[in-house]
Design a protein around this motif. Structure first.
Motif, PDB file in Angstrom:
ATOM      1  N   ASN A  49       3.179 -33.024   2.211  1.00 49.09           N
ATOM      2  CA  ASN A  49       2.951 -32.027   1.172  1.00 49.09           C
ATOM      3  C   ASN A  49       2.795 -32.717  -0.176  1.00 49.09           C
TER       4      ASN A  49
ATOM      5  N   SER B 122      10.084 -28.276   1.673  1.00 51.83           N
ATOM      6  CA  SER B 122       9.804 -29.495   2.426  1.00 51.83           C
ATOM      7  C   SER B 122      11.091 -30.184   2.854  1.00 51.83           C
TER       8      SER B 122
ATOM      9  N   VAL C   8       8.358 -34.976   7.923  1.00 50.81           N
ATOM     10  CA  VAL C   8       7.872 -34.310   6.708  1.00 50.81           C
ATOM     11  C   VAL C   8       7.945 -35.308   5.566  1.00 50.81           C
TER      12      VAL C   8
ATOM     13  N   LEU D 299       6.995 -35.877   1.274  1.00 55.31           N
ATOM     14  CA  LEU D 299       6.624 -35.333  -0.032  1.00 55.31           C
ATOM     15  C   LEU D 299       6.015 -36.451  -0.868  1.00 55.31           C
TER      16      LEU D 299
END
Length: 271
Positions: free
Chosen positions: A130, A157, A171, A173
């Motif tokens: 993301n 996130s 995940v 960021l």
């Protein structure tokens, strides 16, 4: 096996730079954008599928994901890059614009992620990246909506990384600083109302300060390289500042109390 990445917002800036970078590294790329009929450069590249995806259009999300799987057989990485910045006086901003800010930056990100997750779960592996911002860690004046949306991306996130670990999916960021893209022209939406005289000194100071900051932006390729490192470093690291400006500012915020840091921002903008 050649891996495949799906990227939202590939028509310009970070998304476009990422599509080109992953392609150069030998990946299959599903480069999505709202107006694929206007694209010429990416469509000419081998192993790149250019297709329509508007994060505010549910049907287009499903169609793009299905088209990518049909073309390349699987999706290994999702890069949620599509974004929009609404700035200005909260008193002057219509609620429709406020809702659009969160629809694009938060709800569109969530819906695209939901559409890709069944494929990652079936693979038993993968990565969701993301694109956040220094604006998800620190705030600037008149950025109530934009910063609110990016703080939301940070929080969702971080929470999602626990959940997706259960299916073998990481995940990540990525937090760019000031980036030299056409974000200001294409995706920056500023609202003012000069009849709100009490705010106008602030508005003038902030616009001048933002113009000075924008002159020192990193190239989108710097962010694309950070995205690639996040995807390929084989770690569970969650956050990746992109570029020296972002790294320095985020570290400064983490080490500074509210009064000192916010006072410094006020002094920087002369307010």
């Amino acid at each position: 096996m050649t891996r495949t990445i799906l990227i939202t917002g590939s028509s310009s800036g970070i998304g476009r730079a990422s599509a080109k970078h992953f392609h150069e590294q030998g990946w299959n790329v599903i480069a999505t954008m709202r107006g694929p009929e206007k694209e010429t450069e990416l469509t000419a590249l081998e192993n790149v599928l250019v297709t329509r995806l508007d994060v505010q259009d549910s049907a287009s999300i499903t169609t793009a994901v299905d088209a990518g799987v049909e073309r390349f057989g699987r999706i290994d990485v999702l890069l949620n890059n599509a974004g929009y910045g609404a700035y200005g006086l909260l008193e002057a901003i219509p609620m429709a614009k406020a809702r659009r800010q969160f629809d694009v930056n938060v709800m569109g990100l969530l819906e695209t992620t939901k559409a890709v997750l069944p494929h990652l779960r079936a693979n038993g592996s993968g990565t969701v990246v993301n694109i956040s911002s220094i604006g998800g860690k620190v705030t600037f004046p008149l950025g109530t909506l934009y910063h609110g949306s990016k703080f939301a991306v940070e929080g969702l996130s971080e929470a999602l990384h626990y959940e997706l670990a259960a299916i073998g999916v990481r995940v990540k960021l990525v937090e760019p600083g000031i980036v030299d893209t056409d974000f200001a022209g294409r995706s920056f939406d500023f609202t003012n109302d000069e009849s709100l005289a009490e705010y106008q000194k602030l508005v003038g100071a902030v616009l001048e300060g933002q113009a000075q900051l924008g002159a020192a932006g990193d190239k989108p390729e710097v962010v694309a390289e950070t995205v690639y490192r996040a995807v390929t470093d084989g770690t569970d690291q969650l956050r990746y500042p992109a570029g020296p400006f972002a790294a320095e500012l985020i570290a400064q915020r983490a080490a500074t109390d509210d009064a000192t840091f916010l006072g410094g921002i006020k002094n920087q903008f002369g307010i």
